[in-house]
Design a protein around this motif. Structure first.
Motif, PDB file in Angstrom:
ATOM      1  N   VAL A  24      38.939  42.412  42.727  1.00  0.00           N
ATOM      2  CA  VAL A  24      39.556  41.694  41.605  1.00  0.00           C
ATOM      3  C   VAL A  24      41.040  42.044  41.534  1.00  0.00           C
ATOM      4  CG1 VAL A  24      37.371  41.719  40.348  1.00  0.00           C
ATOM      5  CG2 VAL A  24      39.108  43.468  39.839  1.00  0.00           C
ATOM      6  N   ALA A  28      43.313  41.776  35.983  1.00  0.00           N
ATOM      7  CA  ALA A  28      41.957  41.587  35.460  1.00  0.00           C
ATOM      8  C   ALA A  28      41.295  42.937  35.236  1.00  0.00           C
ATOM      9  CB  ALA A  28      41.137  40.732  36.431  1.00  0.00           C
ATOM     10  N   LEU A  54      46.820  34.744  34.482  1.00  0.00           N
ATOM     11  CA  LEU A  54      46.077  35.430  35.558  1.00  0.00           C
ATOM     12  C   LEU A  54      46.072  34.665  36.873  1.00  0.00           C
ATOM     13  CD1 LEU A  54      43.386  36.815  33.240  1.00  0.00           C
ATOM     14  CD2 LEU A  54      44.771  38.232  34.731  1.00  0.00           C
ATOM     15  N   MET A  55      47.005  33.713  37.037  1.00  0.00           N
ATOM     16  CA  MET A  55      47.066  32.984  38.303  1.00  0.00           C
ATOM     17  C   MET A  55      48.488  32.794  38.820  1.00  0.00           C
ATOM     18  SD  MET A  55      46.013  29.111  37.105  1.00  0.00           S
ATOM     19  CE  MET A  55      47.031  28.281  38.310  1.00  0.00           C
ATOM     20  N   GLY A  56      49.384  33.692  38.426  1.00  0.00           N
ATOM     21  CA  GLY A  56      50.697  33.681  39.061  1.00  0.00           C
ATOM     22  C   GLY A  56      51.735  32.780  38.437  1.00  0.00           C
ATOM     23  N   VAL A  57      51.466  32.233  37.236  1.00  0.00           N
ATOM     24  CA  VAL A  57      52.399  31.279  36.649  1.00  0.00           C
ATOM     25  C   VAL A  57      53.352  31.936  35.642  1.00  0.00           C
ATOM     26  CG1 VAL A  57      52.583  29.200  35.204  1.00  0.00           C
ATOM     27  CG2 VAL A  57      50.844  29.322  36.982  1.00  0.00           C
ATOM     28  N   PHE A  59      54.243  35.263  34.685  1.00  0.00           N
ATOM     29  CA  PHE A  59      55.010  36.502  34.873  1.00  0.00           C
ATOM     30  C   PHE A  59      54.924  37.426  33.653  1.00  0.00           C
ATOM     31  CE2 PHE A  59      57.238  36.058  38.954  1.00  0.00           C
ATOM     32  CZ  PHE A  59      56.879  34.753  39.269  1.00  0.00           C
ATOM     33  N   MET A  75      48.497  39.095  40.935  1.00  0.00           N
ATOM     34  CA  MET A  75      48.509  38.650  42.320  1.00  0.00           C
ATOM     35  C   MET A  75      48.252  39.811  43.289  1.00  0.00           C
ATOM     36  SD  MET A  75      48.899  35.509  41.685  1.00  0.00           S
ATOM     37  CE  MET A  75      48.822  34.924  43.358  1.00  0.00           C
ATOM     38  N   GLN A  77      45.504  42.816  44.544  1.00  0.00           N
ATOM     39  CA  GLN A  77      44.105  43.264  44.452  1.00  0.00           C
ATOM     40  C   GLN A  77      44.037  44.766  44.211  1.00  0.00           C
ATOM     41  OE1 GLN A  77      42.464  41.549  48.158  1.00  0.00           O
ATOM     42  NE2 GLN A  77      40.614  41.223  46.956  1.00  0.00           N
TER      43      GLN A  77
ATOM     44  N   ARG B  46      37.412  30.007  43.624  1.00  0.00           N
ATOM     45  CA  ARG B  46      38.049  31.318  43.727  1.00  0.00           C
ATOM     46  C   ARG B  46      37.050  32.358  44.247  1.00  0.00           C
ATOM     47  NH1 ARG B  46      42.136  34.477  41.105  1.00  0.00           N
ATOM     48  NH2 ARG B  46      43.101  32.515  40.530  1.00  0.00           N
ATOM     49  N   ILE B 138      39.046  33.224  34.633  1.00  0.00           N
ATOM     50  CA  ILE B 138      39.256  34.079  35.804  1.00  0.00           C
ATOM     51  C   ILE B 138      38.739  35.493  35.510  1.00  0.00           C
ATOM     52  CG2 ILE B 138      41.044  35.137  37.260  1.00  0.00           C
ATOM     53  CD1 ILE B 138      42.592  32.447  36.959  1.00  0.00           C
ATOM     54  N   LEU B 139      38.938  35.985  34.285  1.00  0.00           N
ATOM     55  CA  LEU B 139      38.424  37.317  33.921  1.00  0.00           C
ATOM     56  C   LEU B 139      36.903  37.338  34.016  1.00  0.00           C
ATOM     57  CD1 LEU B 139      40.560  38.407  30.832  1.00  0.00           C
ATOM     58  CD2 LEU B 139      40.750  39.159  33.207  1.00  0.00           C
ATOM     59  N   SER B 142      35.680  37.553  37.403  1.00  0.00           N
ATOM     60  CA  SER B 142      35.980  38.844  38.020  1.00  0.00           C
ATOM     61  C   SER B 142      35.149  39.965  37.406  1.00  0.00           C
ATOM     62  CB  SER B 142      37.463  39.171  37.841  1.00  0.00           C
ATOM     63  OG  SER B 142      38.278  38.100  38.223  1.00  0.00           O
ATOM     64  N   CYS B 144      35.420  41.038  34.417  1.00  0.00           N
ATOM     65  CA  CYS B 144      36.413  41.842  33.711  1.00  0.00           C
ATOM     66  C   CYS B 144      36.606  41.330  32.282  1.00  0.00           C
ATOM     67  CB  CYS B 144      37.748  41.802  34.461  1.00  0.00           C
ATOM     68  SG  CYS B 144      37.734  42.729  36.007  1.00  0.00           S
ATOM     69  N   ARG B 266      50.859  21.320  39.283  1.00  0.00           N
ATOM     70  CA  ARG B 266      51.943  22.294  39.510  1.00  0.00           C
ATOM     71  C   ARG B 266      53.017  21.554  40.298  1.00  0.00           C
ATOM     72  NH1 ARG B 266      49.130  28.024  41.228  1.00  0.00           N
ATOM     73  NH2 ARG B 266      51.131  28.961  40.741  1.00  0.00           N
ATOM     74  N   ARG B 418      58.250  27.559  34.288  1.00  0.00           N
ATOM     75  CA  ARG B 418      56.865  27.093  34.408  1.00  0.00           C
ATOM     76  C   ARG B 418      56.169  27.094  33.047  1.00  0.00           C
ATOM     77  NH1 ARG B 418      58.027  29.453  39.231  1.00  0.00           N
ATOM     78  NH2 ARG B 418      57.182  28.459  41.080  1.00  0.00           N
TER      79      ARG B 418
END
Ligand SMILES: Cc1cc2nc3c(=O)[nH]c(=O)nc-3n(C[C@H](O)[C@H](O)[C@H](O)COP(=O)(O)OP(=O)(O)OC[C@H]3O[C@@H](n4cnc5c(N)ncnc54)[C@H](O)[C@@H]3O)c2cc1C
Ligand code: FES
Lengths: 105, 470
Positions: A24, A28, A54-57, A59, A75, A77, B46, B138-139, B142, B144, B266, B418
């Motif tokens: 993970v 997370a 949680l997906m890099g957008v 920051f 990003m 692991q 994922r 996503i948590l 995972s 989490c 995106r 973004r």
């Protein structure tokens, strides 16, 4: 593959060892297993911040990982023995060698 | 030896990118696939090869995902995970992998970076504990799940199919959910009615939606309609949620607030490349202008999947297949006739899906009022620019979002606009009385992801290898 249920690794968050699922992201793992209330303090006003996407957008998941500050932790692991720290009011953007966004007036 | 020149480079290992790589390989192209995650799958699939991630996928998705990833792995694509693409210059693609930047080239480039949740600011959204619904999903995948309790439960807020899916996943995980605050637009939902008969063309999808809706309704989770003026409050973490309905103002204790207002493409890469874009009046978002095969305004670049337009995971897979075949056609590796033959079935299926899902665009249209936030709301989380700052800039006479950016710094932080771009445009439009399409979109410059300076200097070919760590 990367994460089998039951398979875990240990990371050290703010000095405490935590058992987390293998494969993970650090973000997370920190939210779900070491239950930190925030990740870093904003450089402008010191406000406490934590992940949004949680997906890099966004920051908003900046942590110090193995001594490197301002790492986008969603990003990265988790790895056995990884040392992770939440951040006090960080230095200004640019300090970690982040390039400018081009049109800084 | 690392190969640096390919027939085709695919960016993104979601359903679209994986299918594109498979189709291009089947036609005989040399293909490289770059993706910033550690494993193939993108958002929907994922980490699909791991049992942990498989738990949350239904049987059909799990099989489709595993099959796709297995075909991809066996197909001979040069797969480069952990690779974040930060620039495209002509036929050259630059990316950063484990702290080192590299550059590879190809005759054709397929972009498949997927979608993201539409970020919608509101007072208190920067508080820890407030997250996008997708982030929570996503948590859960995972294993989490953050600490929650009856006293500190989850509150869901927004509008969109992902919220329904998340509500079911939270119920499955036994997480306490205090309420679902619905911000949807009743009028728009009525506008979806005429499209409903088409939805019968996609019964499996409709049935899945209804099943999830029944699950949520029967759980007894309070569903509160016409929610406005959402606020998160707390000292260093969300503690309570405030909102209004037509009946008055309410408060709920909360340990987490999850907001979702739909998924948008995106667009940073097509935007930075100057590709033609289209404004969707109903979904209120920009998307690259493409045809059904993903062809863009630039001949050697195509776009597949949710990054072209959000139609969902199965449609993304079909779009990827079409883009992969079309790349081989363009490079004359297969003939027009063979391309037509190879795409016919996929094309038919994709047209059927797009037609059947026309109603979703209306049912889950964002309510324009969600952007009518008070002046103190932070819009740009990176630079702490407020809605009031943006409105003041408009009063100064700036109406183009790029001018407002220079004036206020909104969009100048590490996320490169973004998180604030869509809201900035909506606020500028409201304040100036112009339609959103006329206030422009934030121009993205390369690198479209922040790159450490020392990586720039060691990029292959530039020959500067000294160990500068800045
Ligand atoms: C947070 C979230 C959760 C979702 N959950 C579900 C769900 O549970 N069920 C469902 O049916 N649909 C879900 N969706 C919708 C679903 O993701 C999409 O329909 C489908 O995954 C889109 O496929 P894609 O291939 O277009 O993009 P994606 O699956 O999003 O894949 C895009 C890939 O590109 C990578 N990428 C992006 N930019 C770069 C870059 N610059 N460099 C390198 N790599 C890059 C990403 O890391 C990602 O791996 C979700 C969407 C989101 C945003
Ligand atoms: S949580 Fe959004 S970038 Fe990491």
């Amino acid at each position: 593959m990367s994460n089998t249920p039951g398979k875990t690794v240990h990371i050290i968050v703010n000095g405490t060892s935590v058992e987390v699922p293998e494969g993970v992201s650090v973000a997370a793992a920190v939210l779900g297993h070491s239950h930190e209330r925030h990740f870093y303090e904003h450089s402008l006003d010191g406000s406490k911040r934590a992940p949004w996407c949680l997906m890099g957008v966004c920051f908003e998941c900046m942590l110090e990982i193995d001594g490197r500050p301002n790492v986008q932790s969603c990003m990265v692991q988790v790895a056995e023995g990884m040392v992770v720290n939440t951040q006090k009011r960080p230095a200004v953007p640019g300090e970690n060698g982040l390039s400018d966004q081009g049109d800084r007036a | 030896m690392n190969i640096t020149n390919f027939d085709c480079i695919v960016i993104g290992a979601g359903p679209a990118g994986l299918a594109a790589a498979c189709a291009a390989r089947d036609c005989g192209l040399e293909v490289a696939l770059l993706d910033e995650q550690a494993a193939p799958g993108g958002q929907l699939f994922r980490n699909v090869e791991s049992p942990l991630a498989q738990r949350l996928l239904d049987e059909k998705d799990r099989r489709t995902g595993l099959d796709l990833v297995a075909r991809f792995r066996a197909g001979g694509t040069d797969y480069r995970p952990h690779s974040t693409v930060w620039a495209i210059d002509g036929t050259a693609v630059s990316y950063s992998r484990n702290g080192v930047s590299e550059r590879i080239t190809a005759s054709h480039i397929i972009l498949a970076p997927g979608g993201m949740e539409r970020p919608v600011p509101f007072p208190g959204w920067t508080l820890p504990g407030v997250m996008g619904a997708g982030g929570m999903d996503i948590l859960l995948r995972s294993d989490c799940l953050p600490r929650l309790s009856r006293q500190e439960p989850v509150v869901l807020c927004g509008n969109g199919p992902l919220l329904l899916l998340l509500a079911c996943h939270l119920l499955d995980a036994g997480a306490p959910v205090a309420a679902w605050l619905d911000t949807g637009d009743t009028l728009r939902r009525l506008a979806a009615l005429p499209h409903m008969p088409a939805a019968l063309g996609d019964r499996a999808y409709l049935a899945k939606g209804l099943r999830m809706a029944r699950r949520v309704l029967s759980s007894g989770m309070p569903i509160i309609r016409n929610v406005r003026s959402l606020r998160a409050e707390g000292d260093g973490h969300v503690e309570q949620v405030r909102y209004t309905t037509s009946k008055g103002e309410y408060r709920l204790p909360a340990g987490m607030l999850l907001r979702h207002e739909g998924i948008i493409p995106r667009t940073h890469i097509p935007n930075a490349l100057g590709l033609a874009m289209t404004w969707d009046e109903v979904q209120r978002c920009w998307h690259p202008t493409t045809d059904i095969r993903g062809r863009t305004s630039c001949e050697h670049i195509s776009i597949a999947g949710d990054s072209a337009y959000v139609h969902g995971g199965d449609a993304s897979l079909l779009k990827g297949t079409l883009a992969g075949i079309d790349a081989a056609r363009r490079l004359h590796v297969i003939s027009e006739a063979e391309a037509d033959h190879r795409s016919a079935g996929t094309l038919r299926e994709l047209r059927r899906l797009e037609w059947a899902r026309g109603f979703l665009r209306h049912i889950f249209a964002p309510h324009p009022d969600i952007f009518a936030v008070p002046d103190e709301t932070i819009i740009c989380r990176c630079e702490n620019v407020s809605a009031g700052d943006i409105r003041a800039a408009v009063r100064e006479g700036f109406t183009n979002v790029n001018e407002i950016k220079r004036f206020t710094r909104c969009g100048m932080g590490p996320c490169q606009g973004r998180m604030c771009g869509p809201a900035l445009a909506e606020l500028a439009a409201q304040a100036s009385g112009l339609p959103p399409r006329q206030v422009d979109m934030l121009h993205v410059r390369m690198p479209f992801r922040p790159v450490p300076l020392n990586e720039y200097c060691t990029l292959n070919g530039l020959g500067y290898e000294e160990n500068h760590t800045a």
